[in-house]
Design an enzyme around this catalytic site. Sequence first.
Site, short mmCIF file in Angstrom:
data_model
loop_
_atom_site.label_atom_id
_atom_site.label_comp_id
_atom_site.label_asym_id
_atom_site.label_seq_id
_atom_site.Cartn_x
_atom_site.Cartn_y
_atom_site.Cartn_z
N TYR A 260 -8.22 -1.87 10.56
CA TYR A 260 -9.24 -1.33 10.24
C TYR A 260 -10.87 -2.17 10.95
O TYR A 260 -11.84 -1.94 10.27
CB TYR A 260 -9.71 -1.30 8.55
CG TYR A 260 -8.53 -0.56 7.79
CD1 TYR A 260 -8.75 0.74 7.79
CD2 TYR A 260 -7.66 -1.17 6.89
CE1 TYR A 260 -7.70 1.57 7.12
CE2 TYR A 260 -6.74 -0.41 6.53
CZ TYR A 260 -6.65 1.09 6.40
OH TYR A 260 -5.78 1.83 5.64
N ASP B 273 1.65 -4.92 1.58
CA ASP B 273 2.84 -5.19 2.37
C ASP B 273 2.99 -6.62 3.15
O ASP B 273 3.95 -7.21 3.04
CB ASP B 273 2.89 -4.23 3.42
CG ASP B 273 2.85 -2.69 2.98
OD1 ASP B 273 3.93 -2.59 2.00
OD2 ASP B 273 2.02 -2.15 2.86
N HIS C 16 -2.90 -1.56 16.12
CA HIS C 16 -2.79 -0.49 15.55
C HIS C 16 -4.13 -0.08 14.72
O HIS C 16 -5.01 -0.77 14.56
CB HIS C 16 -1.44 -0.52 14.25
CG HIS C 16 -1.77 -1.38 13.33
ND1 HIS C 16 -1.73 -2.86 13.49
CD2 HIS C 16 -2.19 -1.01 11.99
CE1 HIS C 16 -2.13 -3.40 12.17
NE2 HIS C 16 -2.23 -2.46 11.24
N TYR D 168 -9.78 7.27 2.41
CA TYR D 168 -10.41 6.54 1.54
C TYR D 168 -10.64 5.42 2.17
O TYR D 168 -11.33 4.41 1.49
CB TYR D 168 -9.31 6.25 0.54
CG TYR D 168 -8.12 5.24 0.81
CD1 TYR D 168 -8.40 3.92 0.17
CD2 TYR D 168 -7.29 5.25 1.74
CE1 TYR D 168 -7.65 2.87 0.41
CE2 TYR D 168 -6.49 4.32 2.02
CZ TYR D 168 -6.61 2.99 1.32
OH TYR D 168 -5.60 2.09 1.64
N ARG D 169 -10.38 5.07 3.49
CA ARG D 169 -10.54 3.81 3.97
C ARG D 169 -10.41 4.04 5.61
O ARG D 169 -9.33 4.76 5.85
CB ARG D 169 -9.57 2.85 3.53
CG ARG D 169 -10.00 0.97 3.88
CD ARG D 169 -8.79 0.34 3.20
NE ARG D 169 -8.71 -1.02 3.62
CZ ARG D 169 -7.86 -1.92 3.33
NH1 ARG D 169 -6.73 -1.51 2.42
NH2 ARG D 169 -8.01 -3.10 3.36
#
Length: 606
Positions: free
Chosen positions: A148, A208, A451, A532-533
């Site tokens: 992100y 995770d 990623h 949502y993000r």
Amino acid sequence: MSSSTYGGKGPVPDLADRYSGVPSRLSQEAIEAKSKLFSQKTLPDSVARRRSALPPGVSKETFQKAVAELQSTIGKENVELNDKPLVDGWYMEHPNTHDAYHIVEQEELIASAIVYPCGTEEVQKVVRWANQYKIPVYPISMGRNIGYGGAGPRIPGAVVIDLGRRMNKILNIDADNASCIVEPGVSYFALYEEIQRRKLPLWIDCPDLGGGSVLGNAIDRGVGYTPYGDHFANHCGMELVLPTGEVLRTGMGAMPGKDGADNPTWQSFQAAYGPYIDGIFSQSNYGIITKMGFWLMPETGHQSYMITFPREEDFEQIVEIIRPLAQKRILGNIPQLRHVIQELAVTGKPRSHWYTGPGQMPREVIREKASKLPCGDVSWVFYGTQYGDEASIASQLKLIKSEFGRIKGSKFLLPSDVPSDHYLHSRVAVCSGVPVLKELDWLNWQPNAAHLFFSPISPTKGRDASIIHKSICRLHTKYGFDVFPTMCVAGREMHYISNIVYDRADPDAKQRATSLMREMIREAAREGYGEYRTHLLFADQVAETYSWGGGALRKFNEKVKDALDPNSILAPGRNGIWGKRFRGKGWEILDGDGRNILKEGVSPKL
């Protein structure tokens, strides 16, 4: 040692020596994970810097003066210029100078300096300093917001406030109240290890990977997998510094305790009296949270399992079966539904081990390779966990088996049915509050792996989930990426998290990943589904999709921003919220604006 100076060599930092390190129980696993990642690394540890970074509108002379003043205020060793080579590192040794998983040029989302305050009072000093010199600041907890944007500031040249290095204390664990208070630099690893050290019958809820900030993940509304998996919903009370330097406590913390102590109910009741304002400090740039309370889960019995489904077209029926089970609280946690390609990826073997052809890995190749794994030739894998005593777990599993058994060819597996290195054993740990590192293994899919997450919300209905899934699959095919879908499914909504794994040394892959993100956001919004993000470079486009009422929500957010942050110094652009100083000046990266951020950068051409 600065996180901008380490390289790929040397031991993995230990939690006993470094707040951001790995606990000794995972040291060998961390060494192996690092070795796998670096075995495919073709990028050099660092390259010569081509330019220095300065805050926008601030001359070099003024910045030098400002830095010297801040160094005299909080200590020279606590204000570090970002003038060294940039090192991407890896998850456990990540930079605080830039985004380690850069989707633009490495030197683009870059800090001009990094500041290390030691507490709320020093955060106040930094914020007042930023207002004085009109320097944008970008706070991070630990900088592990990978996928992100990591630690990269949205505005190049902003000063990163690294809260974690000197603010990493567990301030309180109340065993009777099953709650705690932590600073931003407390990782899931650190909180778990401290609870174990004290031998308390309490669980944390972790995502995770266990290296992230407990506080930071919650304010970005991250999720975990136990019944306490909604992290922000299970916070209770916060202390924060507003953009003008004032300190605020929310909830019951607003009431002083006896003889100057904290209010004894601060971590017991969330809302207190009057408007419940905590929500505006999540996913925003309205304040810097310096401490936060959380509820912990009492220890209980548990049983994890996996269920496999043979056909791609089983997807809608799986979702339809999950919904009533989740709504009735029969499913014990926030389960995951994954595509079988991830069974290949979480082995830690690179894509080239399975397939060396161009474009997407063909479905027949995935089937053939999966047939040799414990899951077998299947399409979907469901990971769940039940909680309680043996009798209640047995009754829950009986019903779950019966419901999913309606899907022809489904298969129920316990941890004892699969090898000890299978991913299910990692789910056992995570779903019982034990932070791990296993989730790093799928990063080995590509060399120089990085990623992006595309994370829309869907109703827990087969039709809605299928619309999103088909769109994502079609667009991944268009841009040549393998599809890695993970659904975190609740009773009324599900987080569809699509993971774009790319080679950060490959400009073409980065360009395609950027185009894929933009088009997925656009197509999902056209059907009425929103993220949502998101990654900080797509925040403006995502914020723009929430356009009901002529963009009423965006306008409200901007009004709050301008009222709380008149000089627009705090994390400009975070989650698409810009203060009046930057708003409409070309900083926004919007859908259809034609900007090629990989070639042109993110700064406006003034």
